[in-house]
Design an enzyme around this catalytic site. Sequence first.
Site, mmCIF file in Angstrom:
data_model
loop_
_atom_site.group_PDB
_atom_site.id
_atom_site.type_symbol
_atom_site.label_atom_id
_atom_site.label_comp_id
_atom_site.label_asym_id
_atom_site.label_seq_id
_atom_site.Cartn_x
_atom_site.Cartn_y
_atom_site.Cartn_z
ATOM 1 N N HIS A 28 99.348 166.508 63.033
ATOM 2 C CA HIS A 28 99.225 166.816 64.450
ATOM 3 C C HIS A 28 98.239 167.935 64.704
ATOM 4 O O HIS A 28 97.656 168.021 65.771
ATOM 5 C CB HIS A 28 100.596 167.096 65.066
ATOM 6 C CG HIS A 28 101.306 165.832 65.352
ATOM 7 N ND1 HIS A 28 102.434 165.441 64.688
ATOM 8 C CD2 HIS A 28 100.976 164.819 66.166
ATOM 9 C CE1 HIS A 28 102.783 164.255 65.104
ATOM 10 N NE2 HIS A 28 101.913 163.853 65.998
ATOM 11 N N ASN A 44 97.480 147.216 54.345
ATOM 12 C CA ASN A 44 97.828 148.260 53.369
ATOM 13 C C ASN A 44 98.654 147.656 52.234
ATOM 14 O O ASN A 44 98.354 147.824 51.062
ATOM 15 C CB ASN A 44 98.636 149.388 54.025
ATOM 16 C CG ASN A 44 97.959 149.925 55.263
ATOM 17 O OD1 ASN A 44 96.748 149.818 55.383
ATOM 18 N ND2 ASN A 44 98.719 150.499 56.175
ATOM 19 N N ASP A 45 99.709 146.947 52.624
ATOM 20 C CA ASP A 45 100.540 146.325 51.587
ATOM 21 C C ASP A 45 99.873 145.094 50.998
ATOM 22 O O ASP A 45 100.002 144.827 49.802
ATOM 23 C CB ASP A 45 101.926 145.967 52.151
ATOM 24 C CG ASP A 45 102.840 147.179 52.114
ATOM 25 O OD1 ASP A 45 102.854 147.874 51.084
ATOM 26 O OD2 ASP A 45 103.524 147.452 53.116
ATOM 27 N N ARG A 96 100.200 151.720 46.087
ATOM 28 C CA ARG A 96 99.633 152.538 47.168
ATOM 29 C C ARG A 96 99.832 154.020 46.927
ATOM 30 O O ARG A 96 99.110 154.850 47.433
ATOM 31 C CB ARG A 96 100.390 152.258 48.469
ATOM 32 C CG ARG A 96 100.045 151.074 49.192
ATOM 33 C CD ARG A 96 101.099 150.781 50.247
ATOM 34 N NE ARG A 96 100.943 151.576 51.462
ATOM 35 C CZ ARG A 96 101.448 151.213 52.642
ATOM 36 N NH1 ARG A 96 102.078 150.081 52.768
ATOM 37 N NH2 ARG A 96 101.306 151.974 53.684
ATOM 38 N N CYS A 146 96.850 144.893 61.506
ATOM 39 C CA CYS A 146 97.369 146.214 61.863
ATOM 40 C C CYS A 146 97.316 147.234 60.723
ATOM 41 O O CYS A 146 97.709 148.363 60.891
ATOM 42 C CB CYS A 146 98.791 146.114 62.407
ATOM 43 S SG CYS A 146 99.979 145.599 61.162
HETATM 44 C C1 PEP Z 1 100.617 147.539 56.175
HETATM 45 O O1 PEP Z 1 101.258 147.378 55.134
HETATM 46 O O2 PEP Z 1 99.400 147.296 56.293
HETATM 47 C C2 PEP Z 1 101.290 148.076 57.367
HETATM 48 C C3 PEP Z 1 100.677 148.118 58.533
HETATM 49 O O3 PEP Z 1 102.557 148.547 57.221
HETATM 50 P P1 PEP Z 1 102.909 149.976 56.542
HETATM 51 O O4 PEP Z 1 101.589 150.689 56.314
HETATM 52 O O5 PEP Z 1 103.776 150.676 57.507
HETATM 53 O O6 PEP Z 1 103.575 149.557 55.286
HETATM 54 MG MG MG Z 2 103.423 147.425 55.178
#
Ligand code: PEP
Ligand code: MG
Length: 538
Positions: A188, A451-452, A462, A499
């Site tokens: 923040h 991301n996942d 990760r 996303c």
């Molecule tokens: C992802 O895995 O790309 C995602 C948007 O979910 P998180 O990063 O919260 O696991």
């Molecule tokens: Mg995810």
Amino acid sequence: MQQVKGIAVSRGIGVGKIFIRGSAEQAPQQQVVKDITREIARVEAARVAAIGQLDDLYRKTAGQIGKAGAEIFLAQKTLLADEGMAGQIRNLIEGDAANAEYAVYTVGERIAGRFAALDDEVMRARAVDIRDVSRRVLRNLSGKEAVLPESDEPVILLAEELTPSEAAQLSVRRLAGIVTGRGSANSHTAILARSLNIPAVTGITPDLTYNGKNAVIDGEAGTLTLEPDAAFTRKMKKAGEKEEERRQTLLRLKDVPSVTKSGREVKVVANVTGLLDTEAALDNGAEGIGLFRSEFLYLETNVPPSEEKQYAVYRAVLEKMGDKPVIIRTLDLGADKQVPYFDFGPEENPALGYRAVRICLNRPDIFRTQLRAIYRASVYGKAAIMFPMIISVDEVRRCKAYCRQVQAELRAEGIPFAEDVPLGIMIETPAAAVISGKLAREADFFSIGTNDLTQYTLAIDRQNPWVADMSDAHHPAVLQLIRQTIENGHKRGIRVGICGELAAEPKLTRTFLEYGVDELSVAPSYILPVRSEVVNAE
Ligand code: PEP
Ligand code: MG
């Protein structure tokens, strides 16, 4: 001239003298107190005073930079006003006859530590906000004010760590830049620095020999240049003016729909964790919320959030977004995001283990509470529900069955809810991407979690710093799965968004447009740069 490299946090060029802020307060010693009632009363008084200060800080900061930038202080106030944190402090005083300072510090560190251990950078950054709250209460207990630099000339502030309240107080001064040793681009303090338009860099440990030196900070390159010569300073000032122009140009896109030159609409929406960043999303012109990471609600307390509490938050976010869609992702705990009240025990491979929808389908009590809260809130806006970590058609069917069950329950109880809440899924496992054609028959929409998807496709944890360098979300395998998912979704006539962090890479926007993506969901600060790519594409 000497240049030190850090991590870019807030764009802009600043020229000024370095001021090193002293390090944070020491941890208070534990003492045994005789008068427990008095100790609890001291905490209460300090807590009430802190709440009042946060109100003032909110008003002052909102006046300077608008409500979105100031929202952190409302969130901090909520944390302090909430029984959760106060109750834990009281328990520690009563249970151990502990002194107020020790109890406040320990509980603050305990909650902050939980966030600091998370994989998600946004969540991890909350640790600083929580420490900020507990330090404020500690300052009220001791009656000592925070030490801030006194200067009339432009100052580049160096500190090991800077909390949001310190940053906000500094904003009235002539701050040319902020450099911190610890911090992240999602903290923040970083968000405030960006709202206040102050260049900021993190990852540079304050070196006492820098104190008082002239310097130039470059918030985009992530550099601090000590004792720059005149030519360099001139060049950087010019670059600073150009950067300001760019910022103004982006701001003009705030209320412009995300439509390409050929008239195709690709919505740019926001990833949020609650009410706090929903304001920021709107301030940056979000056309909706593409990912509400609801687990934040579960992480901030020591007990599972009740239906009422969840309902209030979902309703507030939906009301704030008005007729813009809000995709609420159901609980995604487990793996990197652990809470003490669900003791699932240690796991050999948590990222491959008990997490997200796997927990929900095994614990209907948790799942149904959340679904009830979402459905009840759904009459206040345009809600959608999204299930994470899906690997099979069966899982989607079971999730939908719970939704129907909850709807029937609410109907029987005479509680209103929106009948047409779309039910979507995240495509974030290679399994889901591969069978996306089948899944598209079951889901109302897809959202690709890169991301996942990257983690599982490349078999790269990760969270593991040893292999972080190898994690390449641009890997052809990841891009192929994204493309295939979009095509399969479209064959069945459903919308497909992205996303994960990759959605926020302006260099990839055109590639995603070629793939046919319908929506890009990004952190609020990336909305305008991504929209700029969309509106300039063919
Ligand atoms: C992802 O895995 O790309 C995602 C948007 O979910 P998180 O990063 O919260 O696991
Ligand atoms: Mg995810």
